[in-house]
Design a protein around this motif. Sequence first.
Motif, mmCIF file in Angstrom:
data_model
loop_
_atom_site.group_PDB
_atom_site.id
_atom_site.type_symbol
_atom_site.label_atom_id
_atom_site.label_comp_id
_atom_site.label_asym_id
_atom_site.label_seq_id
_atom_site.Cartn_x
_atom_site.Cartn_y
_atom_site.Cartn_z
ATOM 1 N N TYR A 171 0.791 -12.541 -3.649
ATOM 2 C CA TYR A 171 2.252 -12.638 -3.609
ATOM 3 C C TYR A 171 2.823 -12.473 -5.017
ATOM 4 O O TYR A 171 2.306 -13.070 -5.957
ATOM 5 C CB TYR A 171 2.688 -13.984 -3.045
ATOM 6 C CG TYR A 171 4.192 -14.152 -3.016
ATOM 7 C CD1 TYR A 171 4.929 -13.675 -1.942
ATOM 8 C CD2 TYR A 171 4.864 -14.766 -4.073
ATOM 9 C CE1 TYR A 171 6.314 -13.810 -1.915
ATOM 10 C CE2 TYR A 171 6.238 -14.900 -4.059
ATOM 11 C CZ TYR A 171 6.958 -14.420 -2.989
ATOM 12 O OH TYR A 171 8.335 -14.539 -2.963
ATOM 13 N N PRO A 172 3.889 -11.684 -5.183
ATOM 14 C CA PRO A 172 4.505 -10.833 -4.167
ATOM 15 C C PRO A 172 3.617 -9.635 -3.854
ATOM 16 O O PRO A 172 2.953 -9.110 -4.746
ATOM 17 C CB PRO A 172 5.817 -10.411 -4.823
ATOM 18 C CG PRO A 172 5.566 -10.520 -6.293
ATOM 19 C CD PRO A 172 4.618 -11.649 -6.474
ATOM 20 N N PRO A 173 3.597 -9.188 -2.583
ATOM 21 C CA PRO A 173 2.697 -8.097 -2.206
ATOM 22 C C PRO A 173 3.091 -6.793 -2.881
ATOM 23 O O PRO A 173 4.275 -6.474 -2.993
ATOM 24 C CB PRO A 173 2.857 -8.020 -0.687
ATOM 25 C CG PRO A 173 4.198 -8.616 -0.408
ATOM 26 C CD PRO A 173 4.400 -9.671 -1.445
ATOM 27 N N GLU A 174 2.089 -6.055 -3.339
ATOM 28 C CA GLU A 174 2.351 -4.779 -3.996
ATOM 29 C C GLU A 174 2.532 -3.683 -2.948
ATOM 30 O O GLU A 174 2.036 -3.784 -1.821
ATOM 31 C CB GLU A 174 1.188 -4.423 -4.917
ATOM 32 C CG GLU A 174 -0.138 -4.231 -4.197
ATOM 33 C CD GLU A 174 -1.284 -3.940 -5.151
ATOM 34 O OE1 GLU A 174 -1.064 -3.252 -6.157
ATOM 35 O OE2 GLU A 174 -2.402 -4.414 -4.885
ATOM 36 N N PRO A 175 3.252 -2.619 -3.293
ATOM 37 C CA PRO A 175 3.401 -1.490 -2.365
ATOM 38 C C PRO A 175 2.055 -0.838 -2.081
ATOM 39 O O PRO A 175 1.253 -0.600 -2.990
ATOM 40 C CB PRO A 175 4.322 -0.530 -3.121
ATOM 41 C CG PRO A 175 5.046 -1.386 -4.121
ATOM 42 C CD PRO A 175 4.062 -2.443 -4.519
ATOM 43 N N VAL A 176 1.797 -0.572 -0.813
ATOM 44 C CA VAL A 176 0.570 0.106 -0.400
ATOM 45 C C VAL A 176 0.918 1.156 0.638
ATOM 46 O O VAL A 176 2.022 1.171 1.200
ATOM 47 C CB VAL A 176 -0.461 -0.882 0.199
ATOM 48 C CG1 VAL A 176 -0.913 -1.889 -0.849
ATOM 49 C CG2 VAL A 176 0.108 -1.604 1.417
ATOM 50 N N ASN A 177 -0.036 2.017 0.889
ATOM 51 C CA ASN A 177 0.109 3.011 1.951
ATOM 52 C C ASN A 177 -0.313 2.354 3.260
ATOM 53 O O ASN A 177 -1.416 2.549 3.747
ATOM 54 C CB ASN A 177 -0.770 4.225 1.647
ATOM 55 C CG ASN A 177 -0.639 5.304 2.719
ATOM 56 O OD1 ASN A 177 0.376 5.393 3.404
ATOM 57 N ND2 ASN A 177 -1.679 6.117 2.866
ATOM 58 N N GLY A 178 0.574 1.516 3.796
ATOM 59 C CA GLY A 178 0.252 0.770 5.003
ATOM 60 C C GLY A 178 0.938 -0.576 5.003
ATOM 61 O O GLY A 178 2.141 -0.668 4.733
ATOM 62 N N ILE A 179 0.150 -1.634 5.246
ATOM 63 C CA ILE A 179 0.693 -2.991 5.367
ATOM 64 C C ILE A 179 -0.133 -3.940 4.513
ATOM 65 O O ILE A 179 -1.367 -3.875 4.508
ATOM 66 C CB ILE A 179 0.656 -3.462 6.836
ATOM 67 C CG1 ILE A 179 1.598 -2.612 7.707
ATOM 68 C CG2 ILE A 179 1.026 -4.936 6.959
ATOM 69 C CD1 ILE A 179 1.470 -2.898 9.186
#
Length: 537
Positions: A114-122
């Motif tokens: 947290y905070p979650p990083e941007p990814v190609n998905g979820i």
Amino acid sequence: MSSKLLVFGLDGTDWNVLDPLIDAGLLPTFKSLKARSCWGPLRSTVPQITPVAWTSSFTGVNPGRHGIFDFFKRFKGGYGLRLVSSKDNMHPTMFRTLSDAGKRVCALNIPFAYPPEPVNGILVSGLGSSSAGASFIYPPSERASLNDLFQGLAAYSLMLRYGKRKQMRKGVMISTEALRRGSTSLLSEREWDLFLVVFDGTDRLQHRFWRFFDRQHPFYPGPHHPEASVIPDYYVLLDGILKDLLERAGTDAAVMMYSDHGFGSTRRVFHLNRALEQAGFLRFRPGQKGLLHRVATRLRKGAAGMIANLGFGNLLWRIWNRANQKEWKSVVVDALDWEHTRAFASSSFHAGVRLNMCGRESQGCVNPADAPRLLSEIRKAMMECRDPVTGELPFREAVPREEIYSGAHVEEAPDLVLVEADGFVVRHGWHPEPFRGLTHQDVENEAEHRPYGIFSVADPRAVMGRCSRPLRIEDVTPTDFDILGVPIPLGLDGQSVLGGKASVPGIGPRAPSDGSSVYTPEEEESIKRRLADLGYL
């Protein structure tokens, strides 16, 4: 090379726990997966705690390179601590690297992401998350589709109550079932290359129910106690979840299973600051030593729990939290004679000693030129501490941080790293003597982390049976890259279990954090309470 990889993460699982349950016929799915895998014990980080170990597993590097050594970061130049977050990880994660390579990622309940990083998905962050809105879900637009999972994890965080086993177990079951529903539906309905889910109920239940499970525990009540089956029953539940996930993943998917550390009984408690005081490295201001001991004793003997039971738990926590924020206000900073305190321990869970260094600490008294000699003296004193009751040593080793860590962030670690012996838990409280036995109030101390977790990987290239070489938690990331056909970057500390070699330039470090907290004061207070409920504070 497999086209897909399913990773089943378990917090705090140990082969010494799993194997007897497998042998008893309780875990047929675990048994069959192990039989077709390359498996072995997985060496955790030092210290073997959640934010440090999981971060090394997701980056492939040691803490000296990713920069996380504890649940907390130190305020520069002072004595205060703040919670760590994903912003404090200075090395790219495998989620980011796989996304950049075009791979689709689905990662659920990821500790301290947290905070979650941007990814190609979820990506859904786990322990260490704020529960506000959709902030622990990336992308936020998935909040509605993941509402069931969101509600389950949020309910779990609200149900943790200090000392109340039944409440914790109920919360664990709610979150586990939410993860089960969320992971099985996403596995079936979404496109993915890496699917990773972490079940942390193993760690939570073992911390609180270990005495009912381990026949060697000092307070083991016998096999017929009504809570004797809590831990085995939870692994049986996980066996069923693993079966569901394997069926949905399909036969073409590689399967990895690992844990961040192991688990075992605690027999004795060692109070590090008290030992430093008795050895002459730490000094109290006149009159403060007795006050601290009286406050700590009253809280330990149940005053905190009694107040909470009367309905004032939130008020008590706010008072405690505010007293300990920033500079350990009125609790430690004002109680210690810093002019004559040369060394101290202040982190939440890490058995490490920090020198009170001139030019580094705001009230430092140790000349940097004297540091090597002083560290040698402290090491000798700590390694000569012997439990007067059992005759045992509380530490396996005590070494300067440079001998354990490497990388740009080594200086953020404690100056001297102490590695606990099995059966001992190190705390930084103010008990009158360095050593003490467990009491029935030690619900958060009855079992502790061990240095070896579990690892297994089922893949066409994996040689079935026990792995032929020692495994370390940094091996997870390069093995994942190897399985998914993504070039392994040069410079990682781990190596692929399947034998793939690093072949592309290493990834540069992430932009440094500005040192501020990502949490609001209310969020930090809430997360600290959860950590305290789990015994980490």
